[in-house]
Design a protein around this motif. Structure first.
Motif, PDB file in Angstrom:
ATOM      1  N   PHE A 299      -4.125   6.924  -6.537  1.00 51.73           N
ATOM      2  CA  PHE A 299      -4.372   5.886  -5.540  1.00 51.73           C
ATOM      3  C   PHE A 299      -4.190   6.450  -4.136  1.00 51.73           C
ATOM      4  CE2 PHE A 299      -2.960   2.498  -2.702  1.00 51.73           C
ATOM      5  CZ  PHE A 299      -3.964   1.559  -2.871  1.00 51.73           C
TER       6      PHE A 299
ATOM      7  N   ASP B 231       1.649   6.286  -7.137  1.00 45.94           N
ATOM      8  CA  ASP B 231       0.388   6.608  -7.827  1.00 45.94           C
ATOM      9  C   ASP B 231      -0.373   7.640  -7.004  1.00 45.94           C
ATOM     10  OD1 ASP B 231      -2.129   6.690  -8.990  1.00 45.94           O
ATOM     11  OD2 ASP B 231      -2.173   4.554  -9.428  1.00 45.94           O
TER      12      ASP B 231
ATOM     13  N   THR C  54       0.833  -1.207   0.000  1.00 43.56           N
ATOM     14  CA  THR C  54       0.000   0.000   0.000  1.00 43.56           C
ATOM     15  C   THR C  54       0.864   1.251   0.000  1.00 43.56           C
ATOM     16  OG1 THR C  54      -1.712  -1.205   1.215  1.00 43.56           O
ATOM     17  CG2 THR C  54      -1.877   1.189   1.180  1.00 43.56           C
TER      18      THR C  54
ATOM     19  N   GLN D 113       2.337   1.752  -3.454  1.00 46.25           N
ATOM     20  CA  GLN D 113       1.337   2.240  -4.412  1.00 46.25           C
ATOM     21  C   GLN D 113       1.030   3.714  -4.167  1.00 46.25           C
ATOM     22  OE1 GLN D 113       0.007   0.600  -7.132  1.00 46.25           O
ATOM     23  NE2 GLN D 113       1.646  -0.814  -6.556  1.00 46.25           N
TER      24      GLN D 113
END
Length: 560
Positions: A139, A136, A129, A132
């Motif tokens: 995200f 991103d 997590t 990401q």
């Protein structure tokens, strides 16, 4: 539309049923899987591979979807082919083509993810997590928006910073959020509303205030650099205002009540939302929070600064509400008299008079409204005539009832009552036909907008089918033929078929493109339902010979 598995052949349109059966028999259902109990997904081969999804419970198909471009009914041939297979499969017959492979209980993507989440070590999931979120931005925004409510550092500033970052990230280097980015914006902002609703339910009222005001300010600013043609930003504004309205009705602590009230006054005085409906709406919210006369005076002072006809009328109505709560009856009556031209105030006074059976005042206010608004606000004039009609009905004044109902029947786009039936109930039967003829003559001479539809409705209600058909012949577009089919099919089916035939010939001659061809075929099918199979076959043969180069047309004709 729910479809019983054992009876679907009696429910589906015959032409679609035949084509679906043919698809089934030639093995066009090339793959079928049961993703969950009663949830089926099939691939059906046509011009392309189409996906069909069915949900079945107790041998009833409750949901059916297909991604093919079929617009003429709720069930297409691909759905029929899949249902036909399932019917045979459920009844355990042996007619299933060898080409079909059924995969029972195939795990869907969602199911696979759910299973993996149970097995992934906690630290690995955290690391994934974090990575990401680092790589991103979208995200990361979505993650913060979704789980931000778990943070102990809740404040308007924190939420505002997150929302600001989401919107500016979506705007990108060109400082503009185009329509293609709006879906991401909606998905990322939605958790804020979910958080606010959750907080309202849990009585965390301060958090509701933080989120809604942050949304109001940032989303209002975003209108300047976003394409909101789909109304997505407007949805968040409406939702935030609705939540604030709910908040204002709760039992708030005195500190929070004062905080919300002061915010409403501050945002109005600083013109934070000037130019938008919620600029005044925020004062309406403040009105719900008022507990003392001096607070009401603050709002009244704000309302006195409002300019613009529409805004002033809103402000006057808000002001009257506060006057009723905190000022004397004499002040209220004086204010009403000074601003009776305000439609909302006039309507409110008429409603009060009507409830107290003061029909003299209802009539007086309504007639004055007609004089006041006749020139510039014809829509309001109809409202005042409706009140005159209601007063006449309450007083059982037959002559006035007929007078007002006749006027409103002839010239009213949004009827509040069934004026036709009111007239019929109050006019003697021997005079009824003559009364209608007088209306038809009058409206035909004036030719006011919509007069033909009014006359058409008279013909339909009186079942004057010959006159309705004569009217149709004067303007026999395909849409109007369809519109009148249900009334004329019994007595004029051959004539309707002929009218359709002429219009379809002209339409195909002057229109090119698959969507137009589908429209033409839609009306060819209507001809068939009227019993015009022979005429349809003649038209199809003519189109094949006349337009052999129009492959899309031939393709659509082949499906009739």
């Amino acid at each position: 539309m729910q479809i019983p598995l054992n009876e679907f052949e009696q429910i589906v349109d015959e032409a679609i049923l035949k084509r679906g059966v043919n698809y089934y028999k030639r093995g066009s259902v090339i793959d079928l899987s049961e993703n969950a109990s009663g949830e089926y997904e099939a691939i059906v081969a046509g011009r392309e591979h189409y996906t069909v999804r069915l949900t079945i419970e107790n041998e009833i198909i409750n949901e059916h979807q297909c991604d093919c471009p079929y617009y003429f009914g709720s069930v297409c041939k691909h759905v029929v082919a899949t249902i036909f297979y399932l019917q045979k499969h459920y009844l355990q017959l042996t007619e299933v083509p060898q080409q079909i492979t059924i995969k029972k209980k195939t795990a869907s993507t969602a199911q696979q993810i759910k299973a993996l989440l149970k097995d992934i070590p906690h630290q690995e999931l955290i690391a994934f997590t974090e990575e990401q979120c680092k790589n991103d931005k979208k995200f990361a925004n979505y993650f913060l928006a979704t789980f931000g409510y778990l943070s102990k550092n809740q404040s308007k500033e924190v939420y505002q910073k997150q929302i600001h970052y989401i919107l500016r990230t979506a705007a990108g280097k060109y400082d503009w959020i185009d329509w293609s980015e709006m879906k991401h914006v909606v998905n990322t902002l939605m958790p804020f509303l979910e958080n606010a609703n959750r907080s309202l339910k849990n009585r965390n009222y301060e958090n509701v205030f933080f989120i809604t005001t942050a949304l109001l300010e940032e989303v209002t600013d975003a209108f300047q650099f976003a394409d909101d043609s789909s109304g997505d930003l407007g949805y968040f504004i409406e939702s935030a205002m609705a939540l604030l309205s709910e908040l204002s009705k709760q039992e708030l602590s005195e500190i929070l009540r004062k905080q919300v009230f002061d915010y409403c006054i501050w945002s109005f005085n600083t013109k934070k939302f000037e130019g938008w409906d919620w600029h005044l709406g925020i004062l309406d919210l403040a009105g719900d929070l008022v507990e003392k006369e001096n607070e009401a005076d603050v709002i009244l002072g704000c309302l006195d600064t409002v300019s613009g006809e529409y805004e002033m009328e809103q402000a006057q109505s808000l002001k009257l509400g506060l006057l009723r709560r905190f000022k004397s009856e004499n002040e209220v009556e004086k204010y009403v008299g000074q601003h009776i031209s305000n439609a909302s105030i006039r309507t409110n006074e008429i409603e009060k008079a009507f409830k107290s059976n003061d029909f003299y005042r209802v009539i007086q206010l309504s007639e004055d409204g007609i004089k006041c608004d006749r020139k510039d606000k014809p829509g309001l004039v109809k409202d005042w005539y409706n009140w005159l009609l209601k007063a006449a009905q309450a007083q059982r004044h037959t002559q006035k009832i007929i007078e007002y109902a006749r006027l409103l029947f002839i010239d009213n786009f949004y009827p509040q009552q069934d004026y036709y039936q009111i007239l019929k109930d109050h006019i003697d039967a021997e005079n009824w036909d003559a009364f209608l003829e007088e209306i038809i003559t009058e409206t035909s001479a004036i030719k006011r907008w919509g007069y033909l539809d009014l006359i058409r409705q008279i013909y339909i209600k009186e079942e004057w089918w010959e006159r309705l058909f004569v009217m149709l012949k004067l303007n026999p577009s395909m849409e109007k033929i369809e519109q009148n089919e249900e009334y004329l099919a019994k007595d004029y089916a051959p004539e309707l078929i002929g009218l359709y035939s002429e219009r379809i010939l002209d339409y195909v001659a002057g229109s090119v493109g698959r969507s137009h061809y589908r429209t033409a075929c839609k009306y060819l099918r209507r001809m068939m339902k009227l019993g015009g199979n022979q005429e349809v076959n003649t038209l199809i043969e003519f189109f094949r010979k006349q337009y052999p180069q129009r492959k899309a047309l031939i393709d659509e004709l082949n499906q009739i």
